[in-house]
Write a protein that holds these residues in place. Sequence first.
Motif, short mmCIF file in Angstrom:
data_model
loop_
_atom_site.label_atom_id
_atom_site.label_comp_id
_atom_site.label_asym_id
_atom_site.label_seq_id
_atom_site.Cartn_x
_atom_site.Cartn_y
_atom_site.Cartn_z
N LEU A 39 -9.22 -9.24 -1.78
CA LEU A 39 -8.05 -9.56 -2.60
C LEU A 39 -8.15 -8.71 -3.86
O LEU A 39 -8.94 -8.99 -4.75
N ALA A 40 -7.37 -7.65 -3.90
CA ALA A 40 -7.54 -6.62 -4.92
C ALA A 40 -6.70 -6.90 -6.16
O ALA A 40 -5.54 -7.30 -6.07
N VAL A 41 -7.31 -6.66 -7.31
CA VAL A 41 -6.57 -6.62 -8.57
C VAL A 41 -5.84 -5.28 -8.64
O VAL A 41 -6.44 -4.22 -8.41
N GLY A 42 -4.55 -5.30 -8.93
CA GLY A 42 -3.74 -4.10 -8.83
C GLY A 42 -4.20 -2.96 -9.71
O GLY A 42 -4.22 -1.80 -9.28
N THR A 43 -4.58 -3.25 -10.96
CA THR A 43 -5.01 -2.17 -11.85
C THR A 43 -6.28 -1.51 -11.34
O THR A 43 -6.46 -0.29 -11.48
N TRP A 44 -7.17 -2.30 -10.73
CA TRP A 44 -8.40 -1.74 -10.15
C TRP A 44 -8.06 -0.85 -8.97
O TRP A 44 -8.60 0.25 -8.82
N LEU A 45 -7.13 -1.30 -8.13
CA LEU A 45 -6.76 -0.52 -6.96
C LEU A 45 -6.04 0.75 -7.38
O LEU A 45 -6.23 1.81 -6.76
N ALA A 46 -5.23 0.67 -8.43
CA ALA A 46 -4.55 1.87 -8.92
C ALA A 46 -5.55 2.91 -9.42
O ALA A 46 -5.33 4.11 -9.26
N ALA A 47 -6.65 2.45 -10.00
CA ALA A 47 -7.68 3.36 -10.50
C ALA A 47 -8.58 3.89 -9.38
O ALA A 47 -9.24 4.92 -9.55
N ASN A 48 -8.59 3.19 -8.24
CA ASN A 48 -9.47 3.55 -7.12
C ASN A 48 -8.68 3.52 -5.80
O ASN A 48 -9.04 2.79 -4.88
N PRO A 49 -7.62 4.32 -5.70
CA PRO A 49 -6.75 4.21 -4.52
C PRO A 49 -7.46 4.53 -3.21
O PRO A 49 -7.05 4.06 -2.15
N GLN A 50 -8.52 5.33 -3.26
CA GLN A 50 -9.24 5.67 -2.04
C GLN A 50 -9.85 4.43 -1.38
O GLN A 50 -10.09 4.41 -0.17
N LEU A 51 -10.11 3.38 -2.17
CA LEU A 51 -10.72 2.18 -1.61
C LEU A 51 -9.74 1.40 -0.73
O LEU A 51 -10.17 0.68 0.17
N ALA A 52 -8.44 1.56 -0.96
CA ALA A 52 -7.48 0.90 -0.08
C ALA A 52 -7.64 1.42 1.35
O ALA A 52 -7.71 0.65 2.31
N ARG A 53 -7.68 2.74 1.48
CA ARG A 53 -7.86 3.33 2.81
C ARG A 53 -9.23 3.02 3.39
O ARG A 53 -9.38 2.82 4.59
N ARG A 54 -10.23 2.98 2.52
CA ARG A 54 -11.59 2.68 2.96
C ARG A 54 -11.66 1.26 3.53
O ARG A 54 -12.28 1.02 4.58
N ILE A 55 -11.04 0.32 2.86
CA ILE A 55 -11.07 -1.08 3.28
C ILE A 55 -10.33 -1.26 4.60
O ILE A 55 -10.86 -1.78 5.58
N VAL A 56 -9.09 -0.79 4.65
CA VAL A 56 -8.26 -1.01 5.84
C VAL A 56 -8.77 -0.18 7.01
O VAL A 56 -8.79 -0.64 8.16
#
Length: 282
Positions: free
Chosen positions: A127-144
């Motif tokens: 469950l990602a905090v949006g500002t964290w995900l915006a700073a680390n967008p590569q982790l979205a692809r890594r997770i999914v």
Amino acid sequence: MAGERPLPRRAVLAAGAVGLAAAAGCDVGGRSDRPDAGAATDPALGSLTAAPPATTGHTPGPASPVTTTATPPRPPRPASGGPAIEVVHGPRDRREVALTFHGAGDPALATSLLGVLERAGAQATVLAVGTWLAANPQLARRIVGAGHELGNHTWTHPVLDDLGAAAARVEIERCRDLIDRLTGSPGAHVRQSGGAHPTALVLRLAGAAGYPVCLSYDVDSLDWTDPGPAAVRRTVAARAQPGSVVSMHFGHPGTLTALPGVLADLARRGLRPVTATTLLTP
């Protein structure tokens, strides 16, 4: 628990906020989620009780209605167009648990933790905090891409109860829109921030944003308090049971150190870590 009937396979508990406070947390910006614990009773299900409460100074928001429903596999929005439901745990008759992680903190720790999960063949929900995900967008692809799932933990992780409807809507929808841009999906679930249980307002806003479920939890690992890896492991081992949704956090070295032992303990008990969507799908 004595006298408790197991949940039917096709049912999940959707429990509203309850009135006792207990220690738990998410520590973005110095704020903590504080779960409150108590029993939700439904004539069809018997009494289902969360973890024992501990005293804190936090006062939870107003109680939300208690509902029980079969959870469809990720519909794009509630069938009625109405409010989301709160889910505290999944069916107790399947030997599965959902490990859920608050997505924030050092991205290197997050990457290492994901690696531990994958080497063990475990799936998780972030469950990602949006500002964290915006700073680390590569982790979205890594997770999914690794078979985990990504959900919404608001944009800045405020105490949603402190916000008006318009500001709370922005918190939910801005994080949703970022997840959608990064992955092609708004995410499986939303988790309220700044409290363990969503208010009626948050349930309504989540439903309007397209989320059928506000995902709470029945096991708080307390890793956000940095009690040490052994304490985190003991807490999960003592409280996790079939159907549990376990709250854990990225960004804490003790969580990373504890995780291999947590996974080993679950495996010894025959409890398989799956995504929250898998846990809740009939």
